[in-house]
Write an enzyme that holds these catalytic residues in place. Structure first.
Site, PDB file in Angstrom:
ATOM      1  N   HIS A   7      55.073  22.402  56.426  1.00 12.48           N
ATOM      2  CA  HIS A   7      54.065  23.489  56.543  1.00 12.48           C
ATOM      3  C   HIS A   7      52.806  22.968  55.633  1.00 12.48           C
ATOM      4  O   HIS A   7      52.886  23.398  54.404  1.00 12.48           O
ATOM      5  CB  HIS A   7      54.622  24.944  56.118  1.00 12.48           C
ATOM      6  CG  HIS A   7      53.407  26.005  56.493  1.00 12.48           C
ATOM      7  ND1 HIS A   7      53.270  26.788  55.297  1.00 12.48           N
ATOM      8  CD2 HIS A   7      52.795  26.276  57.445  1.00 12.48           C
ATOM      9  CE1 HIS A   7      52.212  27.795  55.840  1.00 12.48           C
ATOM     10  NE2 HIS A   7      52.048  27.381  56.944  1.00 12.48           N
ATOM     11  N   GLU A  34      52.645  20.020  59.764  1.00 12.21           N
ATOM     12  CA  GLU A  34      52.016  20.962  60.340  1.00 12.21           C
ATOM     13  C   GLU A  34      50.428  20.892  59.508  1.00 12.21           C
ATOM     14  O   GLU A  34      50.339  21.111  58.374  1.00 12.21           O
ATOM     15  CB  GLU A  34      52.648  22.487  60.278  1.00 12.21           C
ATOM     16  CG  GLU A  34      51.794  23.716  60.921  1.00 12.21           C
ATOM     17  CD  GLU A  34      50.679  24.534  59.970  1.00 12.21           C
ATOM     18  OE1 GLU A  34      50.057  25.219  60.500  1.00 12.21           O
ATOM     19  OE2 GLU A  34      50.761  24.252  58.731  1.00 12.21           O
ATOM     20  N   ASP A  36      46.413  22.831  59.659  1.00 14.21           N
ATOM     21  CA  ASP A  36      45.337  23.751  60.171  1.00 14.21           C
ATOM     22  C   ASP A  36      44.098  23.103  60.401  1.00 14.21           C
ATOM     23  O   ASP A  36      43.666  22.228  59.305  1.00 14.21           O
ATOM     24  CB  ASP A  36      45.430  25.105  59.014  1.00 14.21           C
ATOM     25  CG  ASP A  36      46.528  25.608  58.741  1.00 14.21           C
ATOM     26  OD1 ASP A  36      47.045  26.254  59.566  1.00 14.21           O
ATOM     27  OD2 ASP A  36      46.945  25.423  57.586  1.00 14.21           O
ATOM     28  N   HIS A  49      42.779  25.746  56.077  1.00 13.22           N
ATOM     29  CA  HIS A  49      43.568  27.075  56.644  1.00 13.22           C
ATOM     30  C   HIS A  49      42.504  28.136  56.827  1.00 13.22           C
ATOM     31  O   HIS A  49      42.398  29.138  57.879  1.00 13.22           O
ATOM     32  CB  HIS A  49      44.842  27.546  55.775  1.00 13.22           C
ATOM     33  CG  HIS A  49      45.351  28.756  56.505  1.00 13.22           C
ATOM     34  ND1 HIS A  49      45.004  30.094  56.089  1.00 13.22           N
ATOM     35  CD2 HIS A  49      46.398  28.809  57.128  1.00 13.22           C
ATOM     36  CE1 HIS A  49      45.812  30.923  56.496  1.00 13.22           C
ATOM     37  NE2 HIS A  49      46.630  30.109  57.352  1.00 13.22           N
ATOM     38  N   GLU A 109      47.463  23.154  64.247  1.00 11.14           N
ATOM     39  CA  GLU A 109      47.164  24.840  64.493  1.00 11.14           C
ATOM     40  C   GLU A 109      45.429  25.023  64.446  1.00 11.14           C
ATOM     41  O   GLU A 109      44.796  24.324  63.621  1.00 11.14           O
ATOM     42  CB  GLU A 109      47.430  25.748  63.428  1.00 11.14           C
ATOM     43  CG  GLU A 109      47.033  27.101  63.554  1.00 11.14           C
ATOM     44  CD  GLU A 109      47.700  28.167  62.378  1.00 11.14           C
ATOM     45  OE1 GLU A 109      47.225  29.220  62.434  1.00 11.14           O
ATOM     46  OE2 GLU A 109      48.561  27.767  61.693  1.00 11.14           O
TER      47      GLU A 109
END
Length: 236
Positions: A7, A34, A36, A49, A109
């Site tokens: 993450h 992952e 962002d 993020h 994301e």
């Protein structure tokens, strides 16, 4: 065993979404990463993020109001200790240069700055074409719908919340995968959703008992500590 995505990189060990966190994820043998993505004022894709930049940089600005060149000059870190961290915000292209030799799976994301920016969503997908294992996620269904309409061959995953209108989502027949916080894993309403969707749960620390015997609808985990979750799976 289910794939574990690091993450924001291995952010339990290194500063989130930085080169150090991504290197740590590879070092700890994460099968996926992952990231962002946010858009800058000049339309550049940045690994970041937050919309508001204060938490990471101390600047009282939003990323969509700042050009990429300026953004990349600022150090990022935890509040009050920022000047000692020495990390900076990466562009998507810089991240891909790092990730390319490793061919790690990617969970990308798309944050709120991509709302209504169809051409920018398309740019992201084209930049990621060379990677074999990629899926896209967002809290915003309009971003996912736009992405799916252009690139139906990819998995476009909704990040769900307790307040999500699951009945309304039925109109999006292409939606197959939901990402949810682990706090909802045992919720009764998750059971009925498991009949319709696949799930990846995020926020895992590796101490969760359900890791060793996951629901049939679970296809992956997302964790700040990917190596710990991986070890927990092996114990099963």
């Amino acid at each position: 065993m289910l794939p574990v995505y690091a993450h924001r990189g291995a952010s339990g060990y290194k500063m989130e979404n930085t080169l150090a966190a991504f290197k740590e994820a590879i070092k700890r043998k994460a099968r996926g990463i992952e990231i962002d993505l946010q858009l800058t004022a000049d339309g550049q894709h940045m690994i970041l993020h937050d919309l508001d930049l204060f938490r990471l940089t101390g600047q009282n600005k939003q990323v969509r109001d700042v050009a990429a060149e300026e953004l990349m000059q600022w150090k990022v870190g935890r509040r009050f200790f920022r000047k000692w961290f020495g990390h900076r915000i990466l562009s998507l292209r810089e991240f891909l240069e790092f990730a390319r030799p490793h061919q790690v799976a990617l969970n990308v994301e798309l944050k709120e700055t991509y709302m209504g920016k169809t051409e920018k969503i398309a740019e992201v997908v084209e930049l990621l074409r060379e990677f074999d294992d990629v899926h896209f996620s967002s809290f915003d269904i309009s971003i996912l719908d736009a992405g799916h309409s252009m690139f139906p061959e990819y998995d476009w995953c909704l990040i769900g919340k307790k307040s999500t209108d699951w009945e309304e989502l039925k109109q999006y027949t292409w939606l197959k995968t939901i990402h949810m916080n682990k706090r909802y894993y045992q919720a009764k309403w998750i059971e009925s959703l498991c009949e319709r969707y696949r799930f990846r749960f995020y926020g895992l620390t590796g101490r969760e008992k359900f890791i060793t015997n996951p629901k049939p609808c679970v296809i992956g985990w997302i964790s700040d500590y990917p190596d710990v979750v991986e070890r927990a799976q092996r114990k099963s």
